[in-house]
Write an enzyme that holds these catalytic residues in place. Structure first.
Site, PDB file in Angstrom:
ATOM      1  N   THR A  99       9.007  -5.576   2.230  1.00  0.00           N
ATOM      2  CA  THR A  99      10.721  -5.273   1.044  1.00  0.00           C
ATOM      3  C   THR A  99      11.153  -4.297   0.923  1.00  0.00           C
ATOM      4  O   THR A  99      11.290  -3.246   0.854  1.00  0.00           O
ATOM      5  CB  THR A  99       9.906  -4.679  -0.705  1.00  0.00           C
ATOM      6  OG1 THR A  99       8.982  -5.590  -0.081  1.00  0.00           O
ATOM      7  CG2 THR A  99      10.577  -4.880  -1.572  1.00  0.00           C
ATOM      8  N   GLY A 173      14.472 -12.163  -4.737  1.00  0.00           N
ATOM      9  CA  GLY A 173      13.263 -12.266  -5.683  1.00  0.00           C
ATOM     10  C   GLY A 173      11.645 -11.916  -6.079  1.00  0.00           C
ATOM     11  O   GLY A 173      11.323 -11.685  -7.016  1.00  0.00           O
ATOM     12  N   LYS A 174      11.827 -10.686  -4.323  1.00  0.00           N
ATOM     13  CA  LYS A 174      10.866 -10.048  -4.699  1.00  0.00           C
ATOM     14  C   LYS A 174      10.464  -8.724  -5.414  1.00  0.00           C
ATOM     15  O   LYS A 174      10.352  -8.291  -6.971  1.00  0.00           O
ATOM     16  CB  LYS A 174      10.160 -10.067  -3.000  1.00  0.00           C
ATOM     17  CG  LYS A 174       9.319  -7.971  -2.948  1.00  0.00           C
ATOM     18  CD  LYS A 174       7.907  -8.571  -3.443  1.00  0.00           C
ATOM     19  CE  LYS A 174       6.893  -7.364  -3.761  1.00  0.00           C
ATOM     20  NZ  LYS A 174       6.224  -7.199  -2.203  1.00  0.00           N
ATOM     21  N   LEU A 175      12.421  -8.366  -5.700  1.00  0.00           N
ATOM     22  CA  LEU A 175      13.198  -7.888  -6.469  1.00  0.00           C
ATOM     23  C   LEU A 175      12.606  -7.368  -7.526  1.00  0.00           C
ATOM     24  O   LEU A 175      12.234  -6.543  -8.743  1.00  0.00           O
ATOM     25  CB  LEU A 175      14.247  -6.645  -6.181  1.00  0.00           C
ATOM     26  CG  LEU A 175      14.188  -5.634  -4.406  1.00  0.00           C
ATOM     27  CD1 LEU A 175      14.857  -5.533  -3.919  1.00  0.00           C
ATOM     28  CD2 LEU A 175      12.838  -4.649  -4.627  1.00  0.00           C
ATOM     29  N   ASN A 178       9.206  -7.639  -8.705  1.00  0.00           N
ATOM     30  CA  ASN A 178       8.245  -6.530  -9.286  1.00  0.00           C
ATOM     31  C   ASN A 178       9.323  -5.802 -10.133  1.00  0.00           C
ATOM     32  O   ASN A 178       8.368  -5.059 -11.093  1.00  0.00           O
ATOM     33  CB  ASN A 178       8.718  -5.632  -7.599  1.00  0.00           C
ATOM     34  CG  ASN A 178       7.680  -5.979  -6.891  1.00  0.00           C
ATOM     35  OD1 ASN A 178       6.721  -7.533  -6.986  1.00  0.00           O
ATOM     36  ND2 ASN A 178       7.359  -5.296  -6.057  1.00  0.00           N
TER      37      ASN A 178
END
Length: 279
Positions: A99, A173-175, A178
């Site tokens: 990440t 997308g990941k951030l 989260n």
């Protein structure tokens, strides 16, 4: 005869990287690994793999390299200073499962272009237990044809593989994922404060919230995945993610301020939340 499976290199055998590498090997892909510390390779015992003595030799031996390192700076050190890009063959693919900043993902793709190496940012969501179960969500940014080529490998450790868009999109997308989870931590904490003020029994209320329409991954994770035993390990990681998210949306100025503040509050209150629910 079908084409042989591509040779996959892997660097970064931590909590997430180790089960990913194990799954790739068990999926029948020839796995080549390099580790700074030999003892890191112990996590691959019982799985088929080949140790390479240097980053350069790993690069020369494979078609695809996966990185699962702690920071963007680590990726650059391996890719540039370590000789990974310089020794990969033309047409090879570099995949970043860690990440980091979308801007850094785009920079890595820019640095790889003169070597004719494709780069995909493919962070994963789910945590260590989900990684062990090979049920991660892989969030990919990069050329659609390259992501399609990588998808059978991703499916060895993923329940979902989602191509979000061009380079950097996987990190966005990941951030975003989260950050919304941490905002939900804050929502749950505020509801628990209200329940305490009314002297309501917490456990039956939690059963209602977890089984009803109010349920969320953040709520379900308190207890099974987030506990008093690991919360002080997870909290700093969530706060690091919020630093990354803040950097990722910096161009928006104050527009993202309330989202950031709420998500940071959820991360900071995670230990209190586990204490309230008895996790």
């Amino acid at each position: 005869m079908s084409d042989p499976k591509p040779r996959v290199g892997f660097i970064g055998l931590g909590d997430q990287g180790a089960p990913i590498a194990q799954a790739i090997a068990d999926g029948g892909y020839p796995l080549h690994v390099w580790a700074r510390r030999p003892e890191s390779l112990d996590v691959l015992e019982g799985h088929a793999f080949t140790v390479q003595p240097s980053i350069a030799e790993l690069a020369a031996a494979v078609d695809i390299v996966g990185l699962c390192l702690r920071e963007d700076a680590d990726n650059l050190q391996v890719a540039v200073d370590g000789g990974l890009l310089a020794n990969l063959r033309r047409g090879s693919v570099l995949v970043n499962h860690g990440t980091g900043l979308p801007q850094a993902a785009r920079e890595l793709a820019r640095l790889a272009a003169p070597y004719s190496v494709e780069v995909v940012d493919a962070p994963v969501s789910g945590g260590h237990a989900v990684a062990l179960a090979r049920q991660l969500t892989t969030i990919a940014g990069g050329d659609a044809r390259v992501v399609e080529r990588l998808t059978p490998i991703f499916r060895t450790f993923s329940k979902e593989v989602i191509h979000v868009g061009p380079a950097g999109s996987g990190q966005y997308g990941k951030l975003f994922n989260n950050t919304l989870m941490m905002m939900n931590h804050q929502n749950v904490l505020e509801m628990m404060h209200l329940a305490q003020a009314l002297e309501l029994p917490i456990q039956p209320l939690l059963d209602v919230l977890r089984s009803g329409s109010a349920s969320s991954f953040a709520l379900q994770a308190i207890g099974p995945s987030i506990t008093s035993a690991n919360v002080h390990h997870l909290q700093p990681l969530e706060l690091i993610d919020m630093q990354l998210f803040s950097g990722a949306v910096d161009a928006l100025g104050d527009q993202a301020h309330e989202v950031i503040e709420r998500a940071v509050g959820g991360a900071r209150g995670l230990d209190e939340l586990t204490a309230i629910v008895g996790a």
